[in-house]
Scaffold this motif. Structure first.
Motif, PDB file in Angstrom:
ATOM      1  N   ALA A 123       0.677  -0.904  -0.002  1.00 39.22           N
ATOM      2  CA  ALA A 123      -0.066  -0.051   0.210  1.00 39.22           C
ATOM      3  C   ALA A 123       1.007   1.379  -0.026  1.00 39.22           C
ATOM      4  CB  ALA A 123      -1.393  -0.211   1.743  1.00 39.22           C
ATOM      5  N   LEU A 124       0.726   2.283  -0.506  1.00 40.46           N
ATOM      6  CA  LEU A 124       1.049   3.767  -0.681  1.00 40.46           C
ATOM      7  C   LEU A 124      -0.266   4.213  -0.354  1.00 40.46           C
ATOM      8  CD1 LEU A 124       3.031   5.732  -1.586  1.00 40.46           C
ATOM      9  CD2 LEU A 124       1.139   6.189  -3.221  1.00 40.46           C
ATOM     10  N   THR A 135      -2.473  18.584  -7.482  1.00 41.51           N
ATOM     11  CA  THR A 135      -1.915  17.872  -5.806  1.00 41.51           C
ATOM     12  C   THR A 135      -0.851  16.909  -5.640  1.00 41.51           C
ATOM     13  OG1 THR A 135      -2.555  15.297  -7.197  1.00 41.51           O
ATOM     14  CG2 THR A 135      -4.694  16.653  -6.819  1.00 41.51           C
ATOM     15  N   PRO A 136      -0.933  16.611  -4.880  1.00 42.06           N
ATOM     16  CA  PRO A 136       0.168  15.816  -4.355  1.00 42.06           C
ATOM     17  C   PRO A 136       1.338  14.483  -5.624  1.00 42.06           C
ATOM     18  CG  PRO A 136      -0.059  16.002  -2.222  1.00 42.06           C
ATOM     19  CD  PRO A 136      -1.090  16.240  -3.700  1.00 42.06           C
ATOM     20  N   ALA A 137       0.832  14.154  -6.039  1.00 44.32           N
ATOM     21  CA  ALA A 137       0.480  12.882  -7.144  1.00 44.32           C
ATOM     22  C   ALA A 137       0.382  13.252  -8.702  1.00 44.32           C
ATOM     23  CB  ALA A 137      -0.348  11.962  -6.873  1.00 44.32           C
ATOM     24  N   GLY A 138       0.265  14.547  -8.614  1.00 44.59           N
ATOM     25  CA  GLY A 138      -0.182  15.385 -10.245  1.00 44.59           C
ATOM     26  C   GLY A 138      -1.119  16.107 -10.278  1.00 44.59           C
ATOM     27  N   ARG A 139      -2.136  15.717 -11.075  1.00 43.37           N
ATOM     28  CA  ARG A 139      -2.910  16.835 -11.350  1.00 43.37           C
ATOM     29  C   ARG A 139      -4.648  15.952 -11.291  1.00 43.37           C
ATOM     30  NH1 ARG A 139      -1.925  19.441 -16.410  1.00 43.37           N
ATOM     31  NH2 ARG A 139      -1.750  16.964 -16.819  1.00 43.37           N
ATOM     32  N   ASN A 140      -5.567  16.417 -10.600  1.00 43.84           N
ATOM     33  CA  ASN A 140      -7.036  16.098 -11.141  1.00 43.84           C
ATOM     34  C   ASN A 140      -7.845  16.847 -10.776  1.00 43.84           C
ATOM     35  OD1 ASN A 140      -7.724  17.517  -8.301  1.00 43.84           O
ATOM     36  ND2 ASN A 140      -8.420  15.527  -7.238  1.00 43.84           N
ATOM     37  N   ARG A 178       0.066  11.888 -14.407  1.00 40.43           N
ATOM     38  CA  ARG A 178       0.117  12.092 -13.045  1.00 40.43           C
ATOM     39  C   ARG A 178       1.292  13.234 -12.881  1.00 40.43           C
ATOM     40  NH1 ARG A 178       0.003   8.690  -8.350  1.00 40.43           N
ATOM     41  NH2 ARG A 178      -0.730   6.418  -9.506  1.00 40.43           N
ATOM     42  N   ARG A 179       0.919  13.699 -13.888  1.00 44.56           N
ATOM     43  CA  ARG A 179       1.449  14.870 -14.292  1.00 44.56           C
ATOM     44  C   ARG A 179       2.166  16.010 -12.746  1.00 44.56           C
ATOM     45  NH1 ARG A 179       1.092  16.356 -20.544  1.00 44.56           N
ATOM     46  NH2 ARG A 179       0.530  14.715 -21.223  1.00 44.56           N
ATOM     47  N   THR A 180       2.943  16.341 -13.148  1.00 42.87           N
ATOM     48  CA  THR A 180       3.046  17.831 -11.702  1.00 42.87           C
ATOM     49  C   THR A 180       3.135  18.910 -12.264  1.00 42.87           C
ATOM     50  OG1 THR A 180       5.341  16.446 -11.516  1.00 42.87           O
ATOM     51  CG2 THR A 180       4.316  15.679 -10.411  1.00 42.87           C
TER      52      THR A 180
END
Length: 116
Positions: free
Chosen positions: A30-31, A92-97, A113-115
């Motif tokens: 798990a992450l 977001t910390p993991a990319g965009r939403n 997953r793009r930052t």
């Protein structure tokens, strides 16, 4: 818009107790991360969430999380097809939403997953 997969949202009372089952089911670790007052664990295609009902109530309105190659492209496609963009796109910390309500009333989160 390229859809890469979907994540199933699972709401649990005890995240620590739920994680071993889903790790065994998904065959991987798990992450863990937090989202406001909600504790989250991503395990394979499952997104486990636990926290105060007041915060989970809003999250429960989202049917699933859809991974896409580019949230900006998803935004354009969803707009063109008549979806209502409720929130985002935002980083977001993991990319965009973004959160979108489809014309049938179903609400989905779209993530990449793009930052940038």
């Amino acid at each position: 818009m390229e859809i890469l997969g979907a994540t199933l949202r699972v709401y649990v009372d005890d995240l620590d107790r739920a994680i071993p089952f889903y790790e065994g089911l998904a065959g991987g670790p798990a992450l863990r991360f937090g989202r406001g007052g909600v504790q989250v664990a991503a395990v394979g295609c499952f997104l486990l969430m636990s926290g105060p009902e007041s915060e989970l109530e809003l999250l429960r309105k989202v049917t699933a999380t859809v991974a896409v190659s580019d949230v900006e492209e998803a935004h354009r496609t969803l707009n063109a097809l008549g979806a209502d963009i409720i929130a985002g796109p935002v980083p977001t910390p993991a990319g965009r939403n973004l959160i979108a309500r489809h014309p049938d009333g179903t609400v989905y989160e779209y993530v990449d997953r793009r930052t940038g």
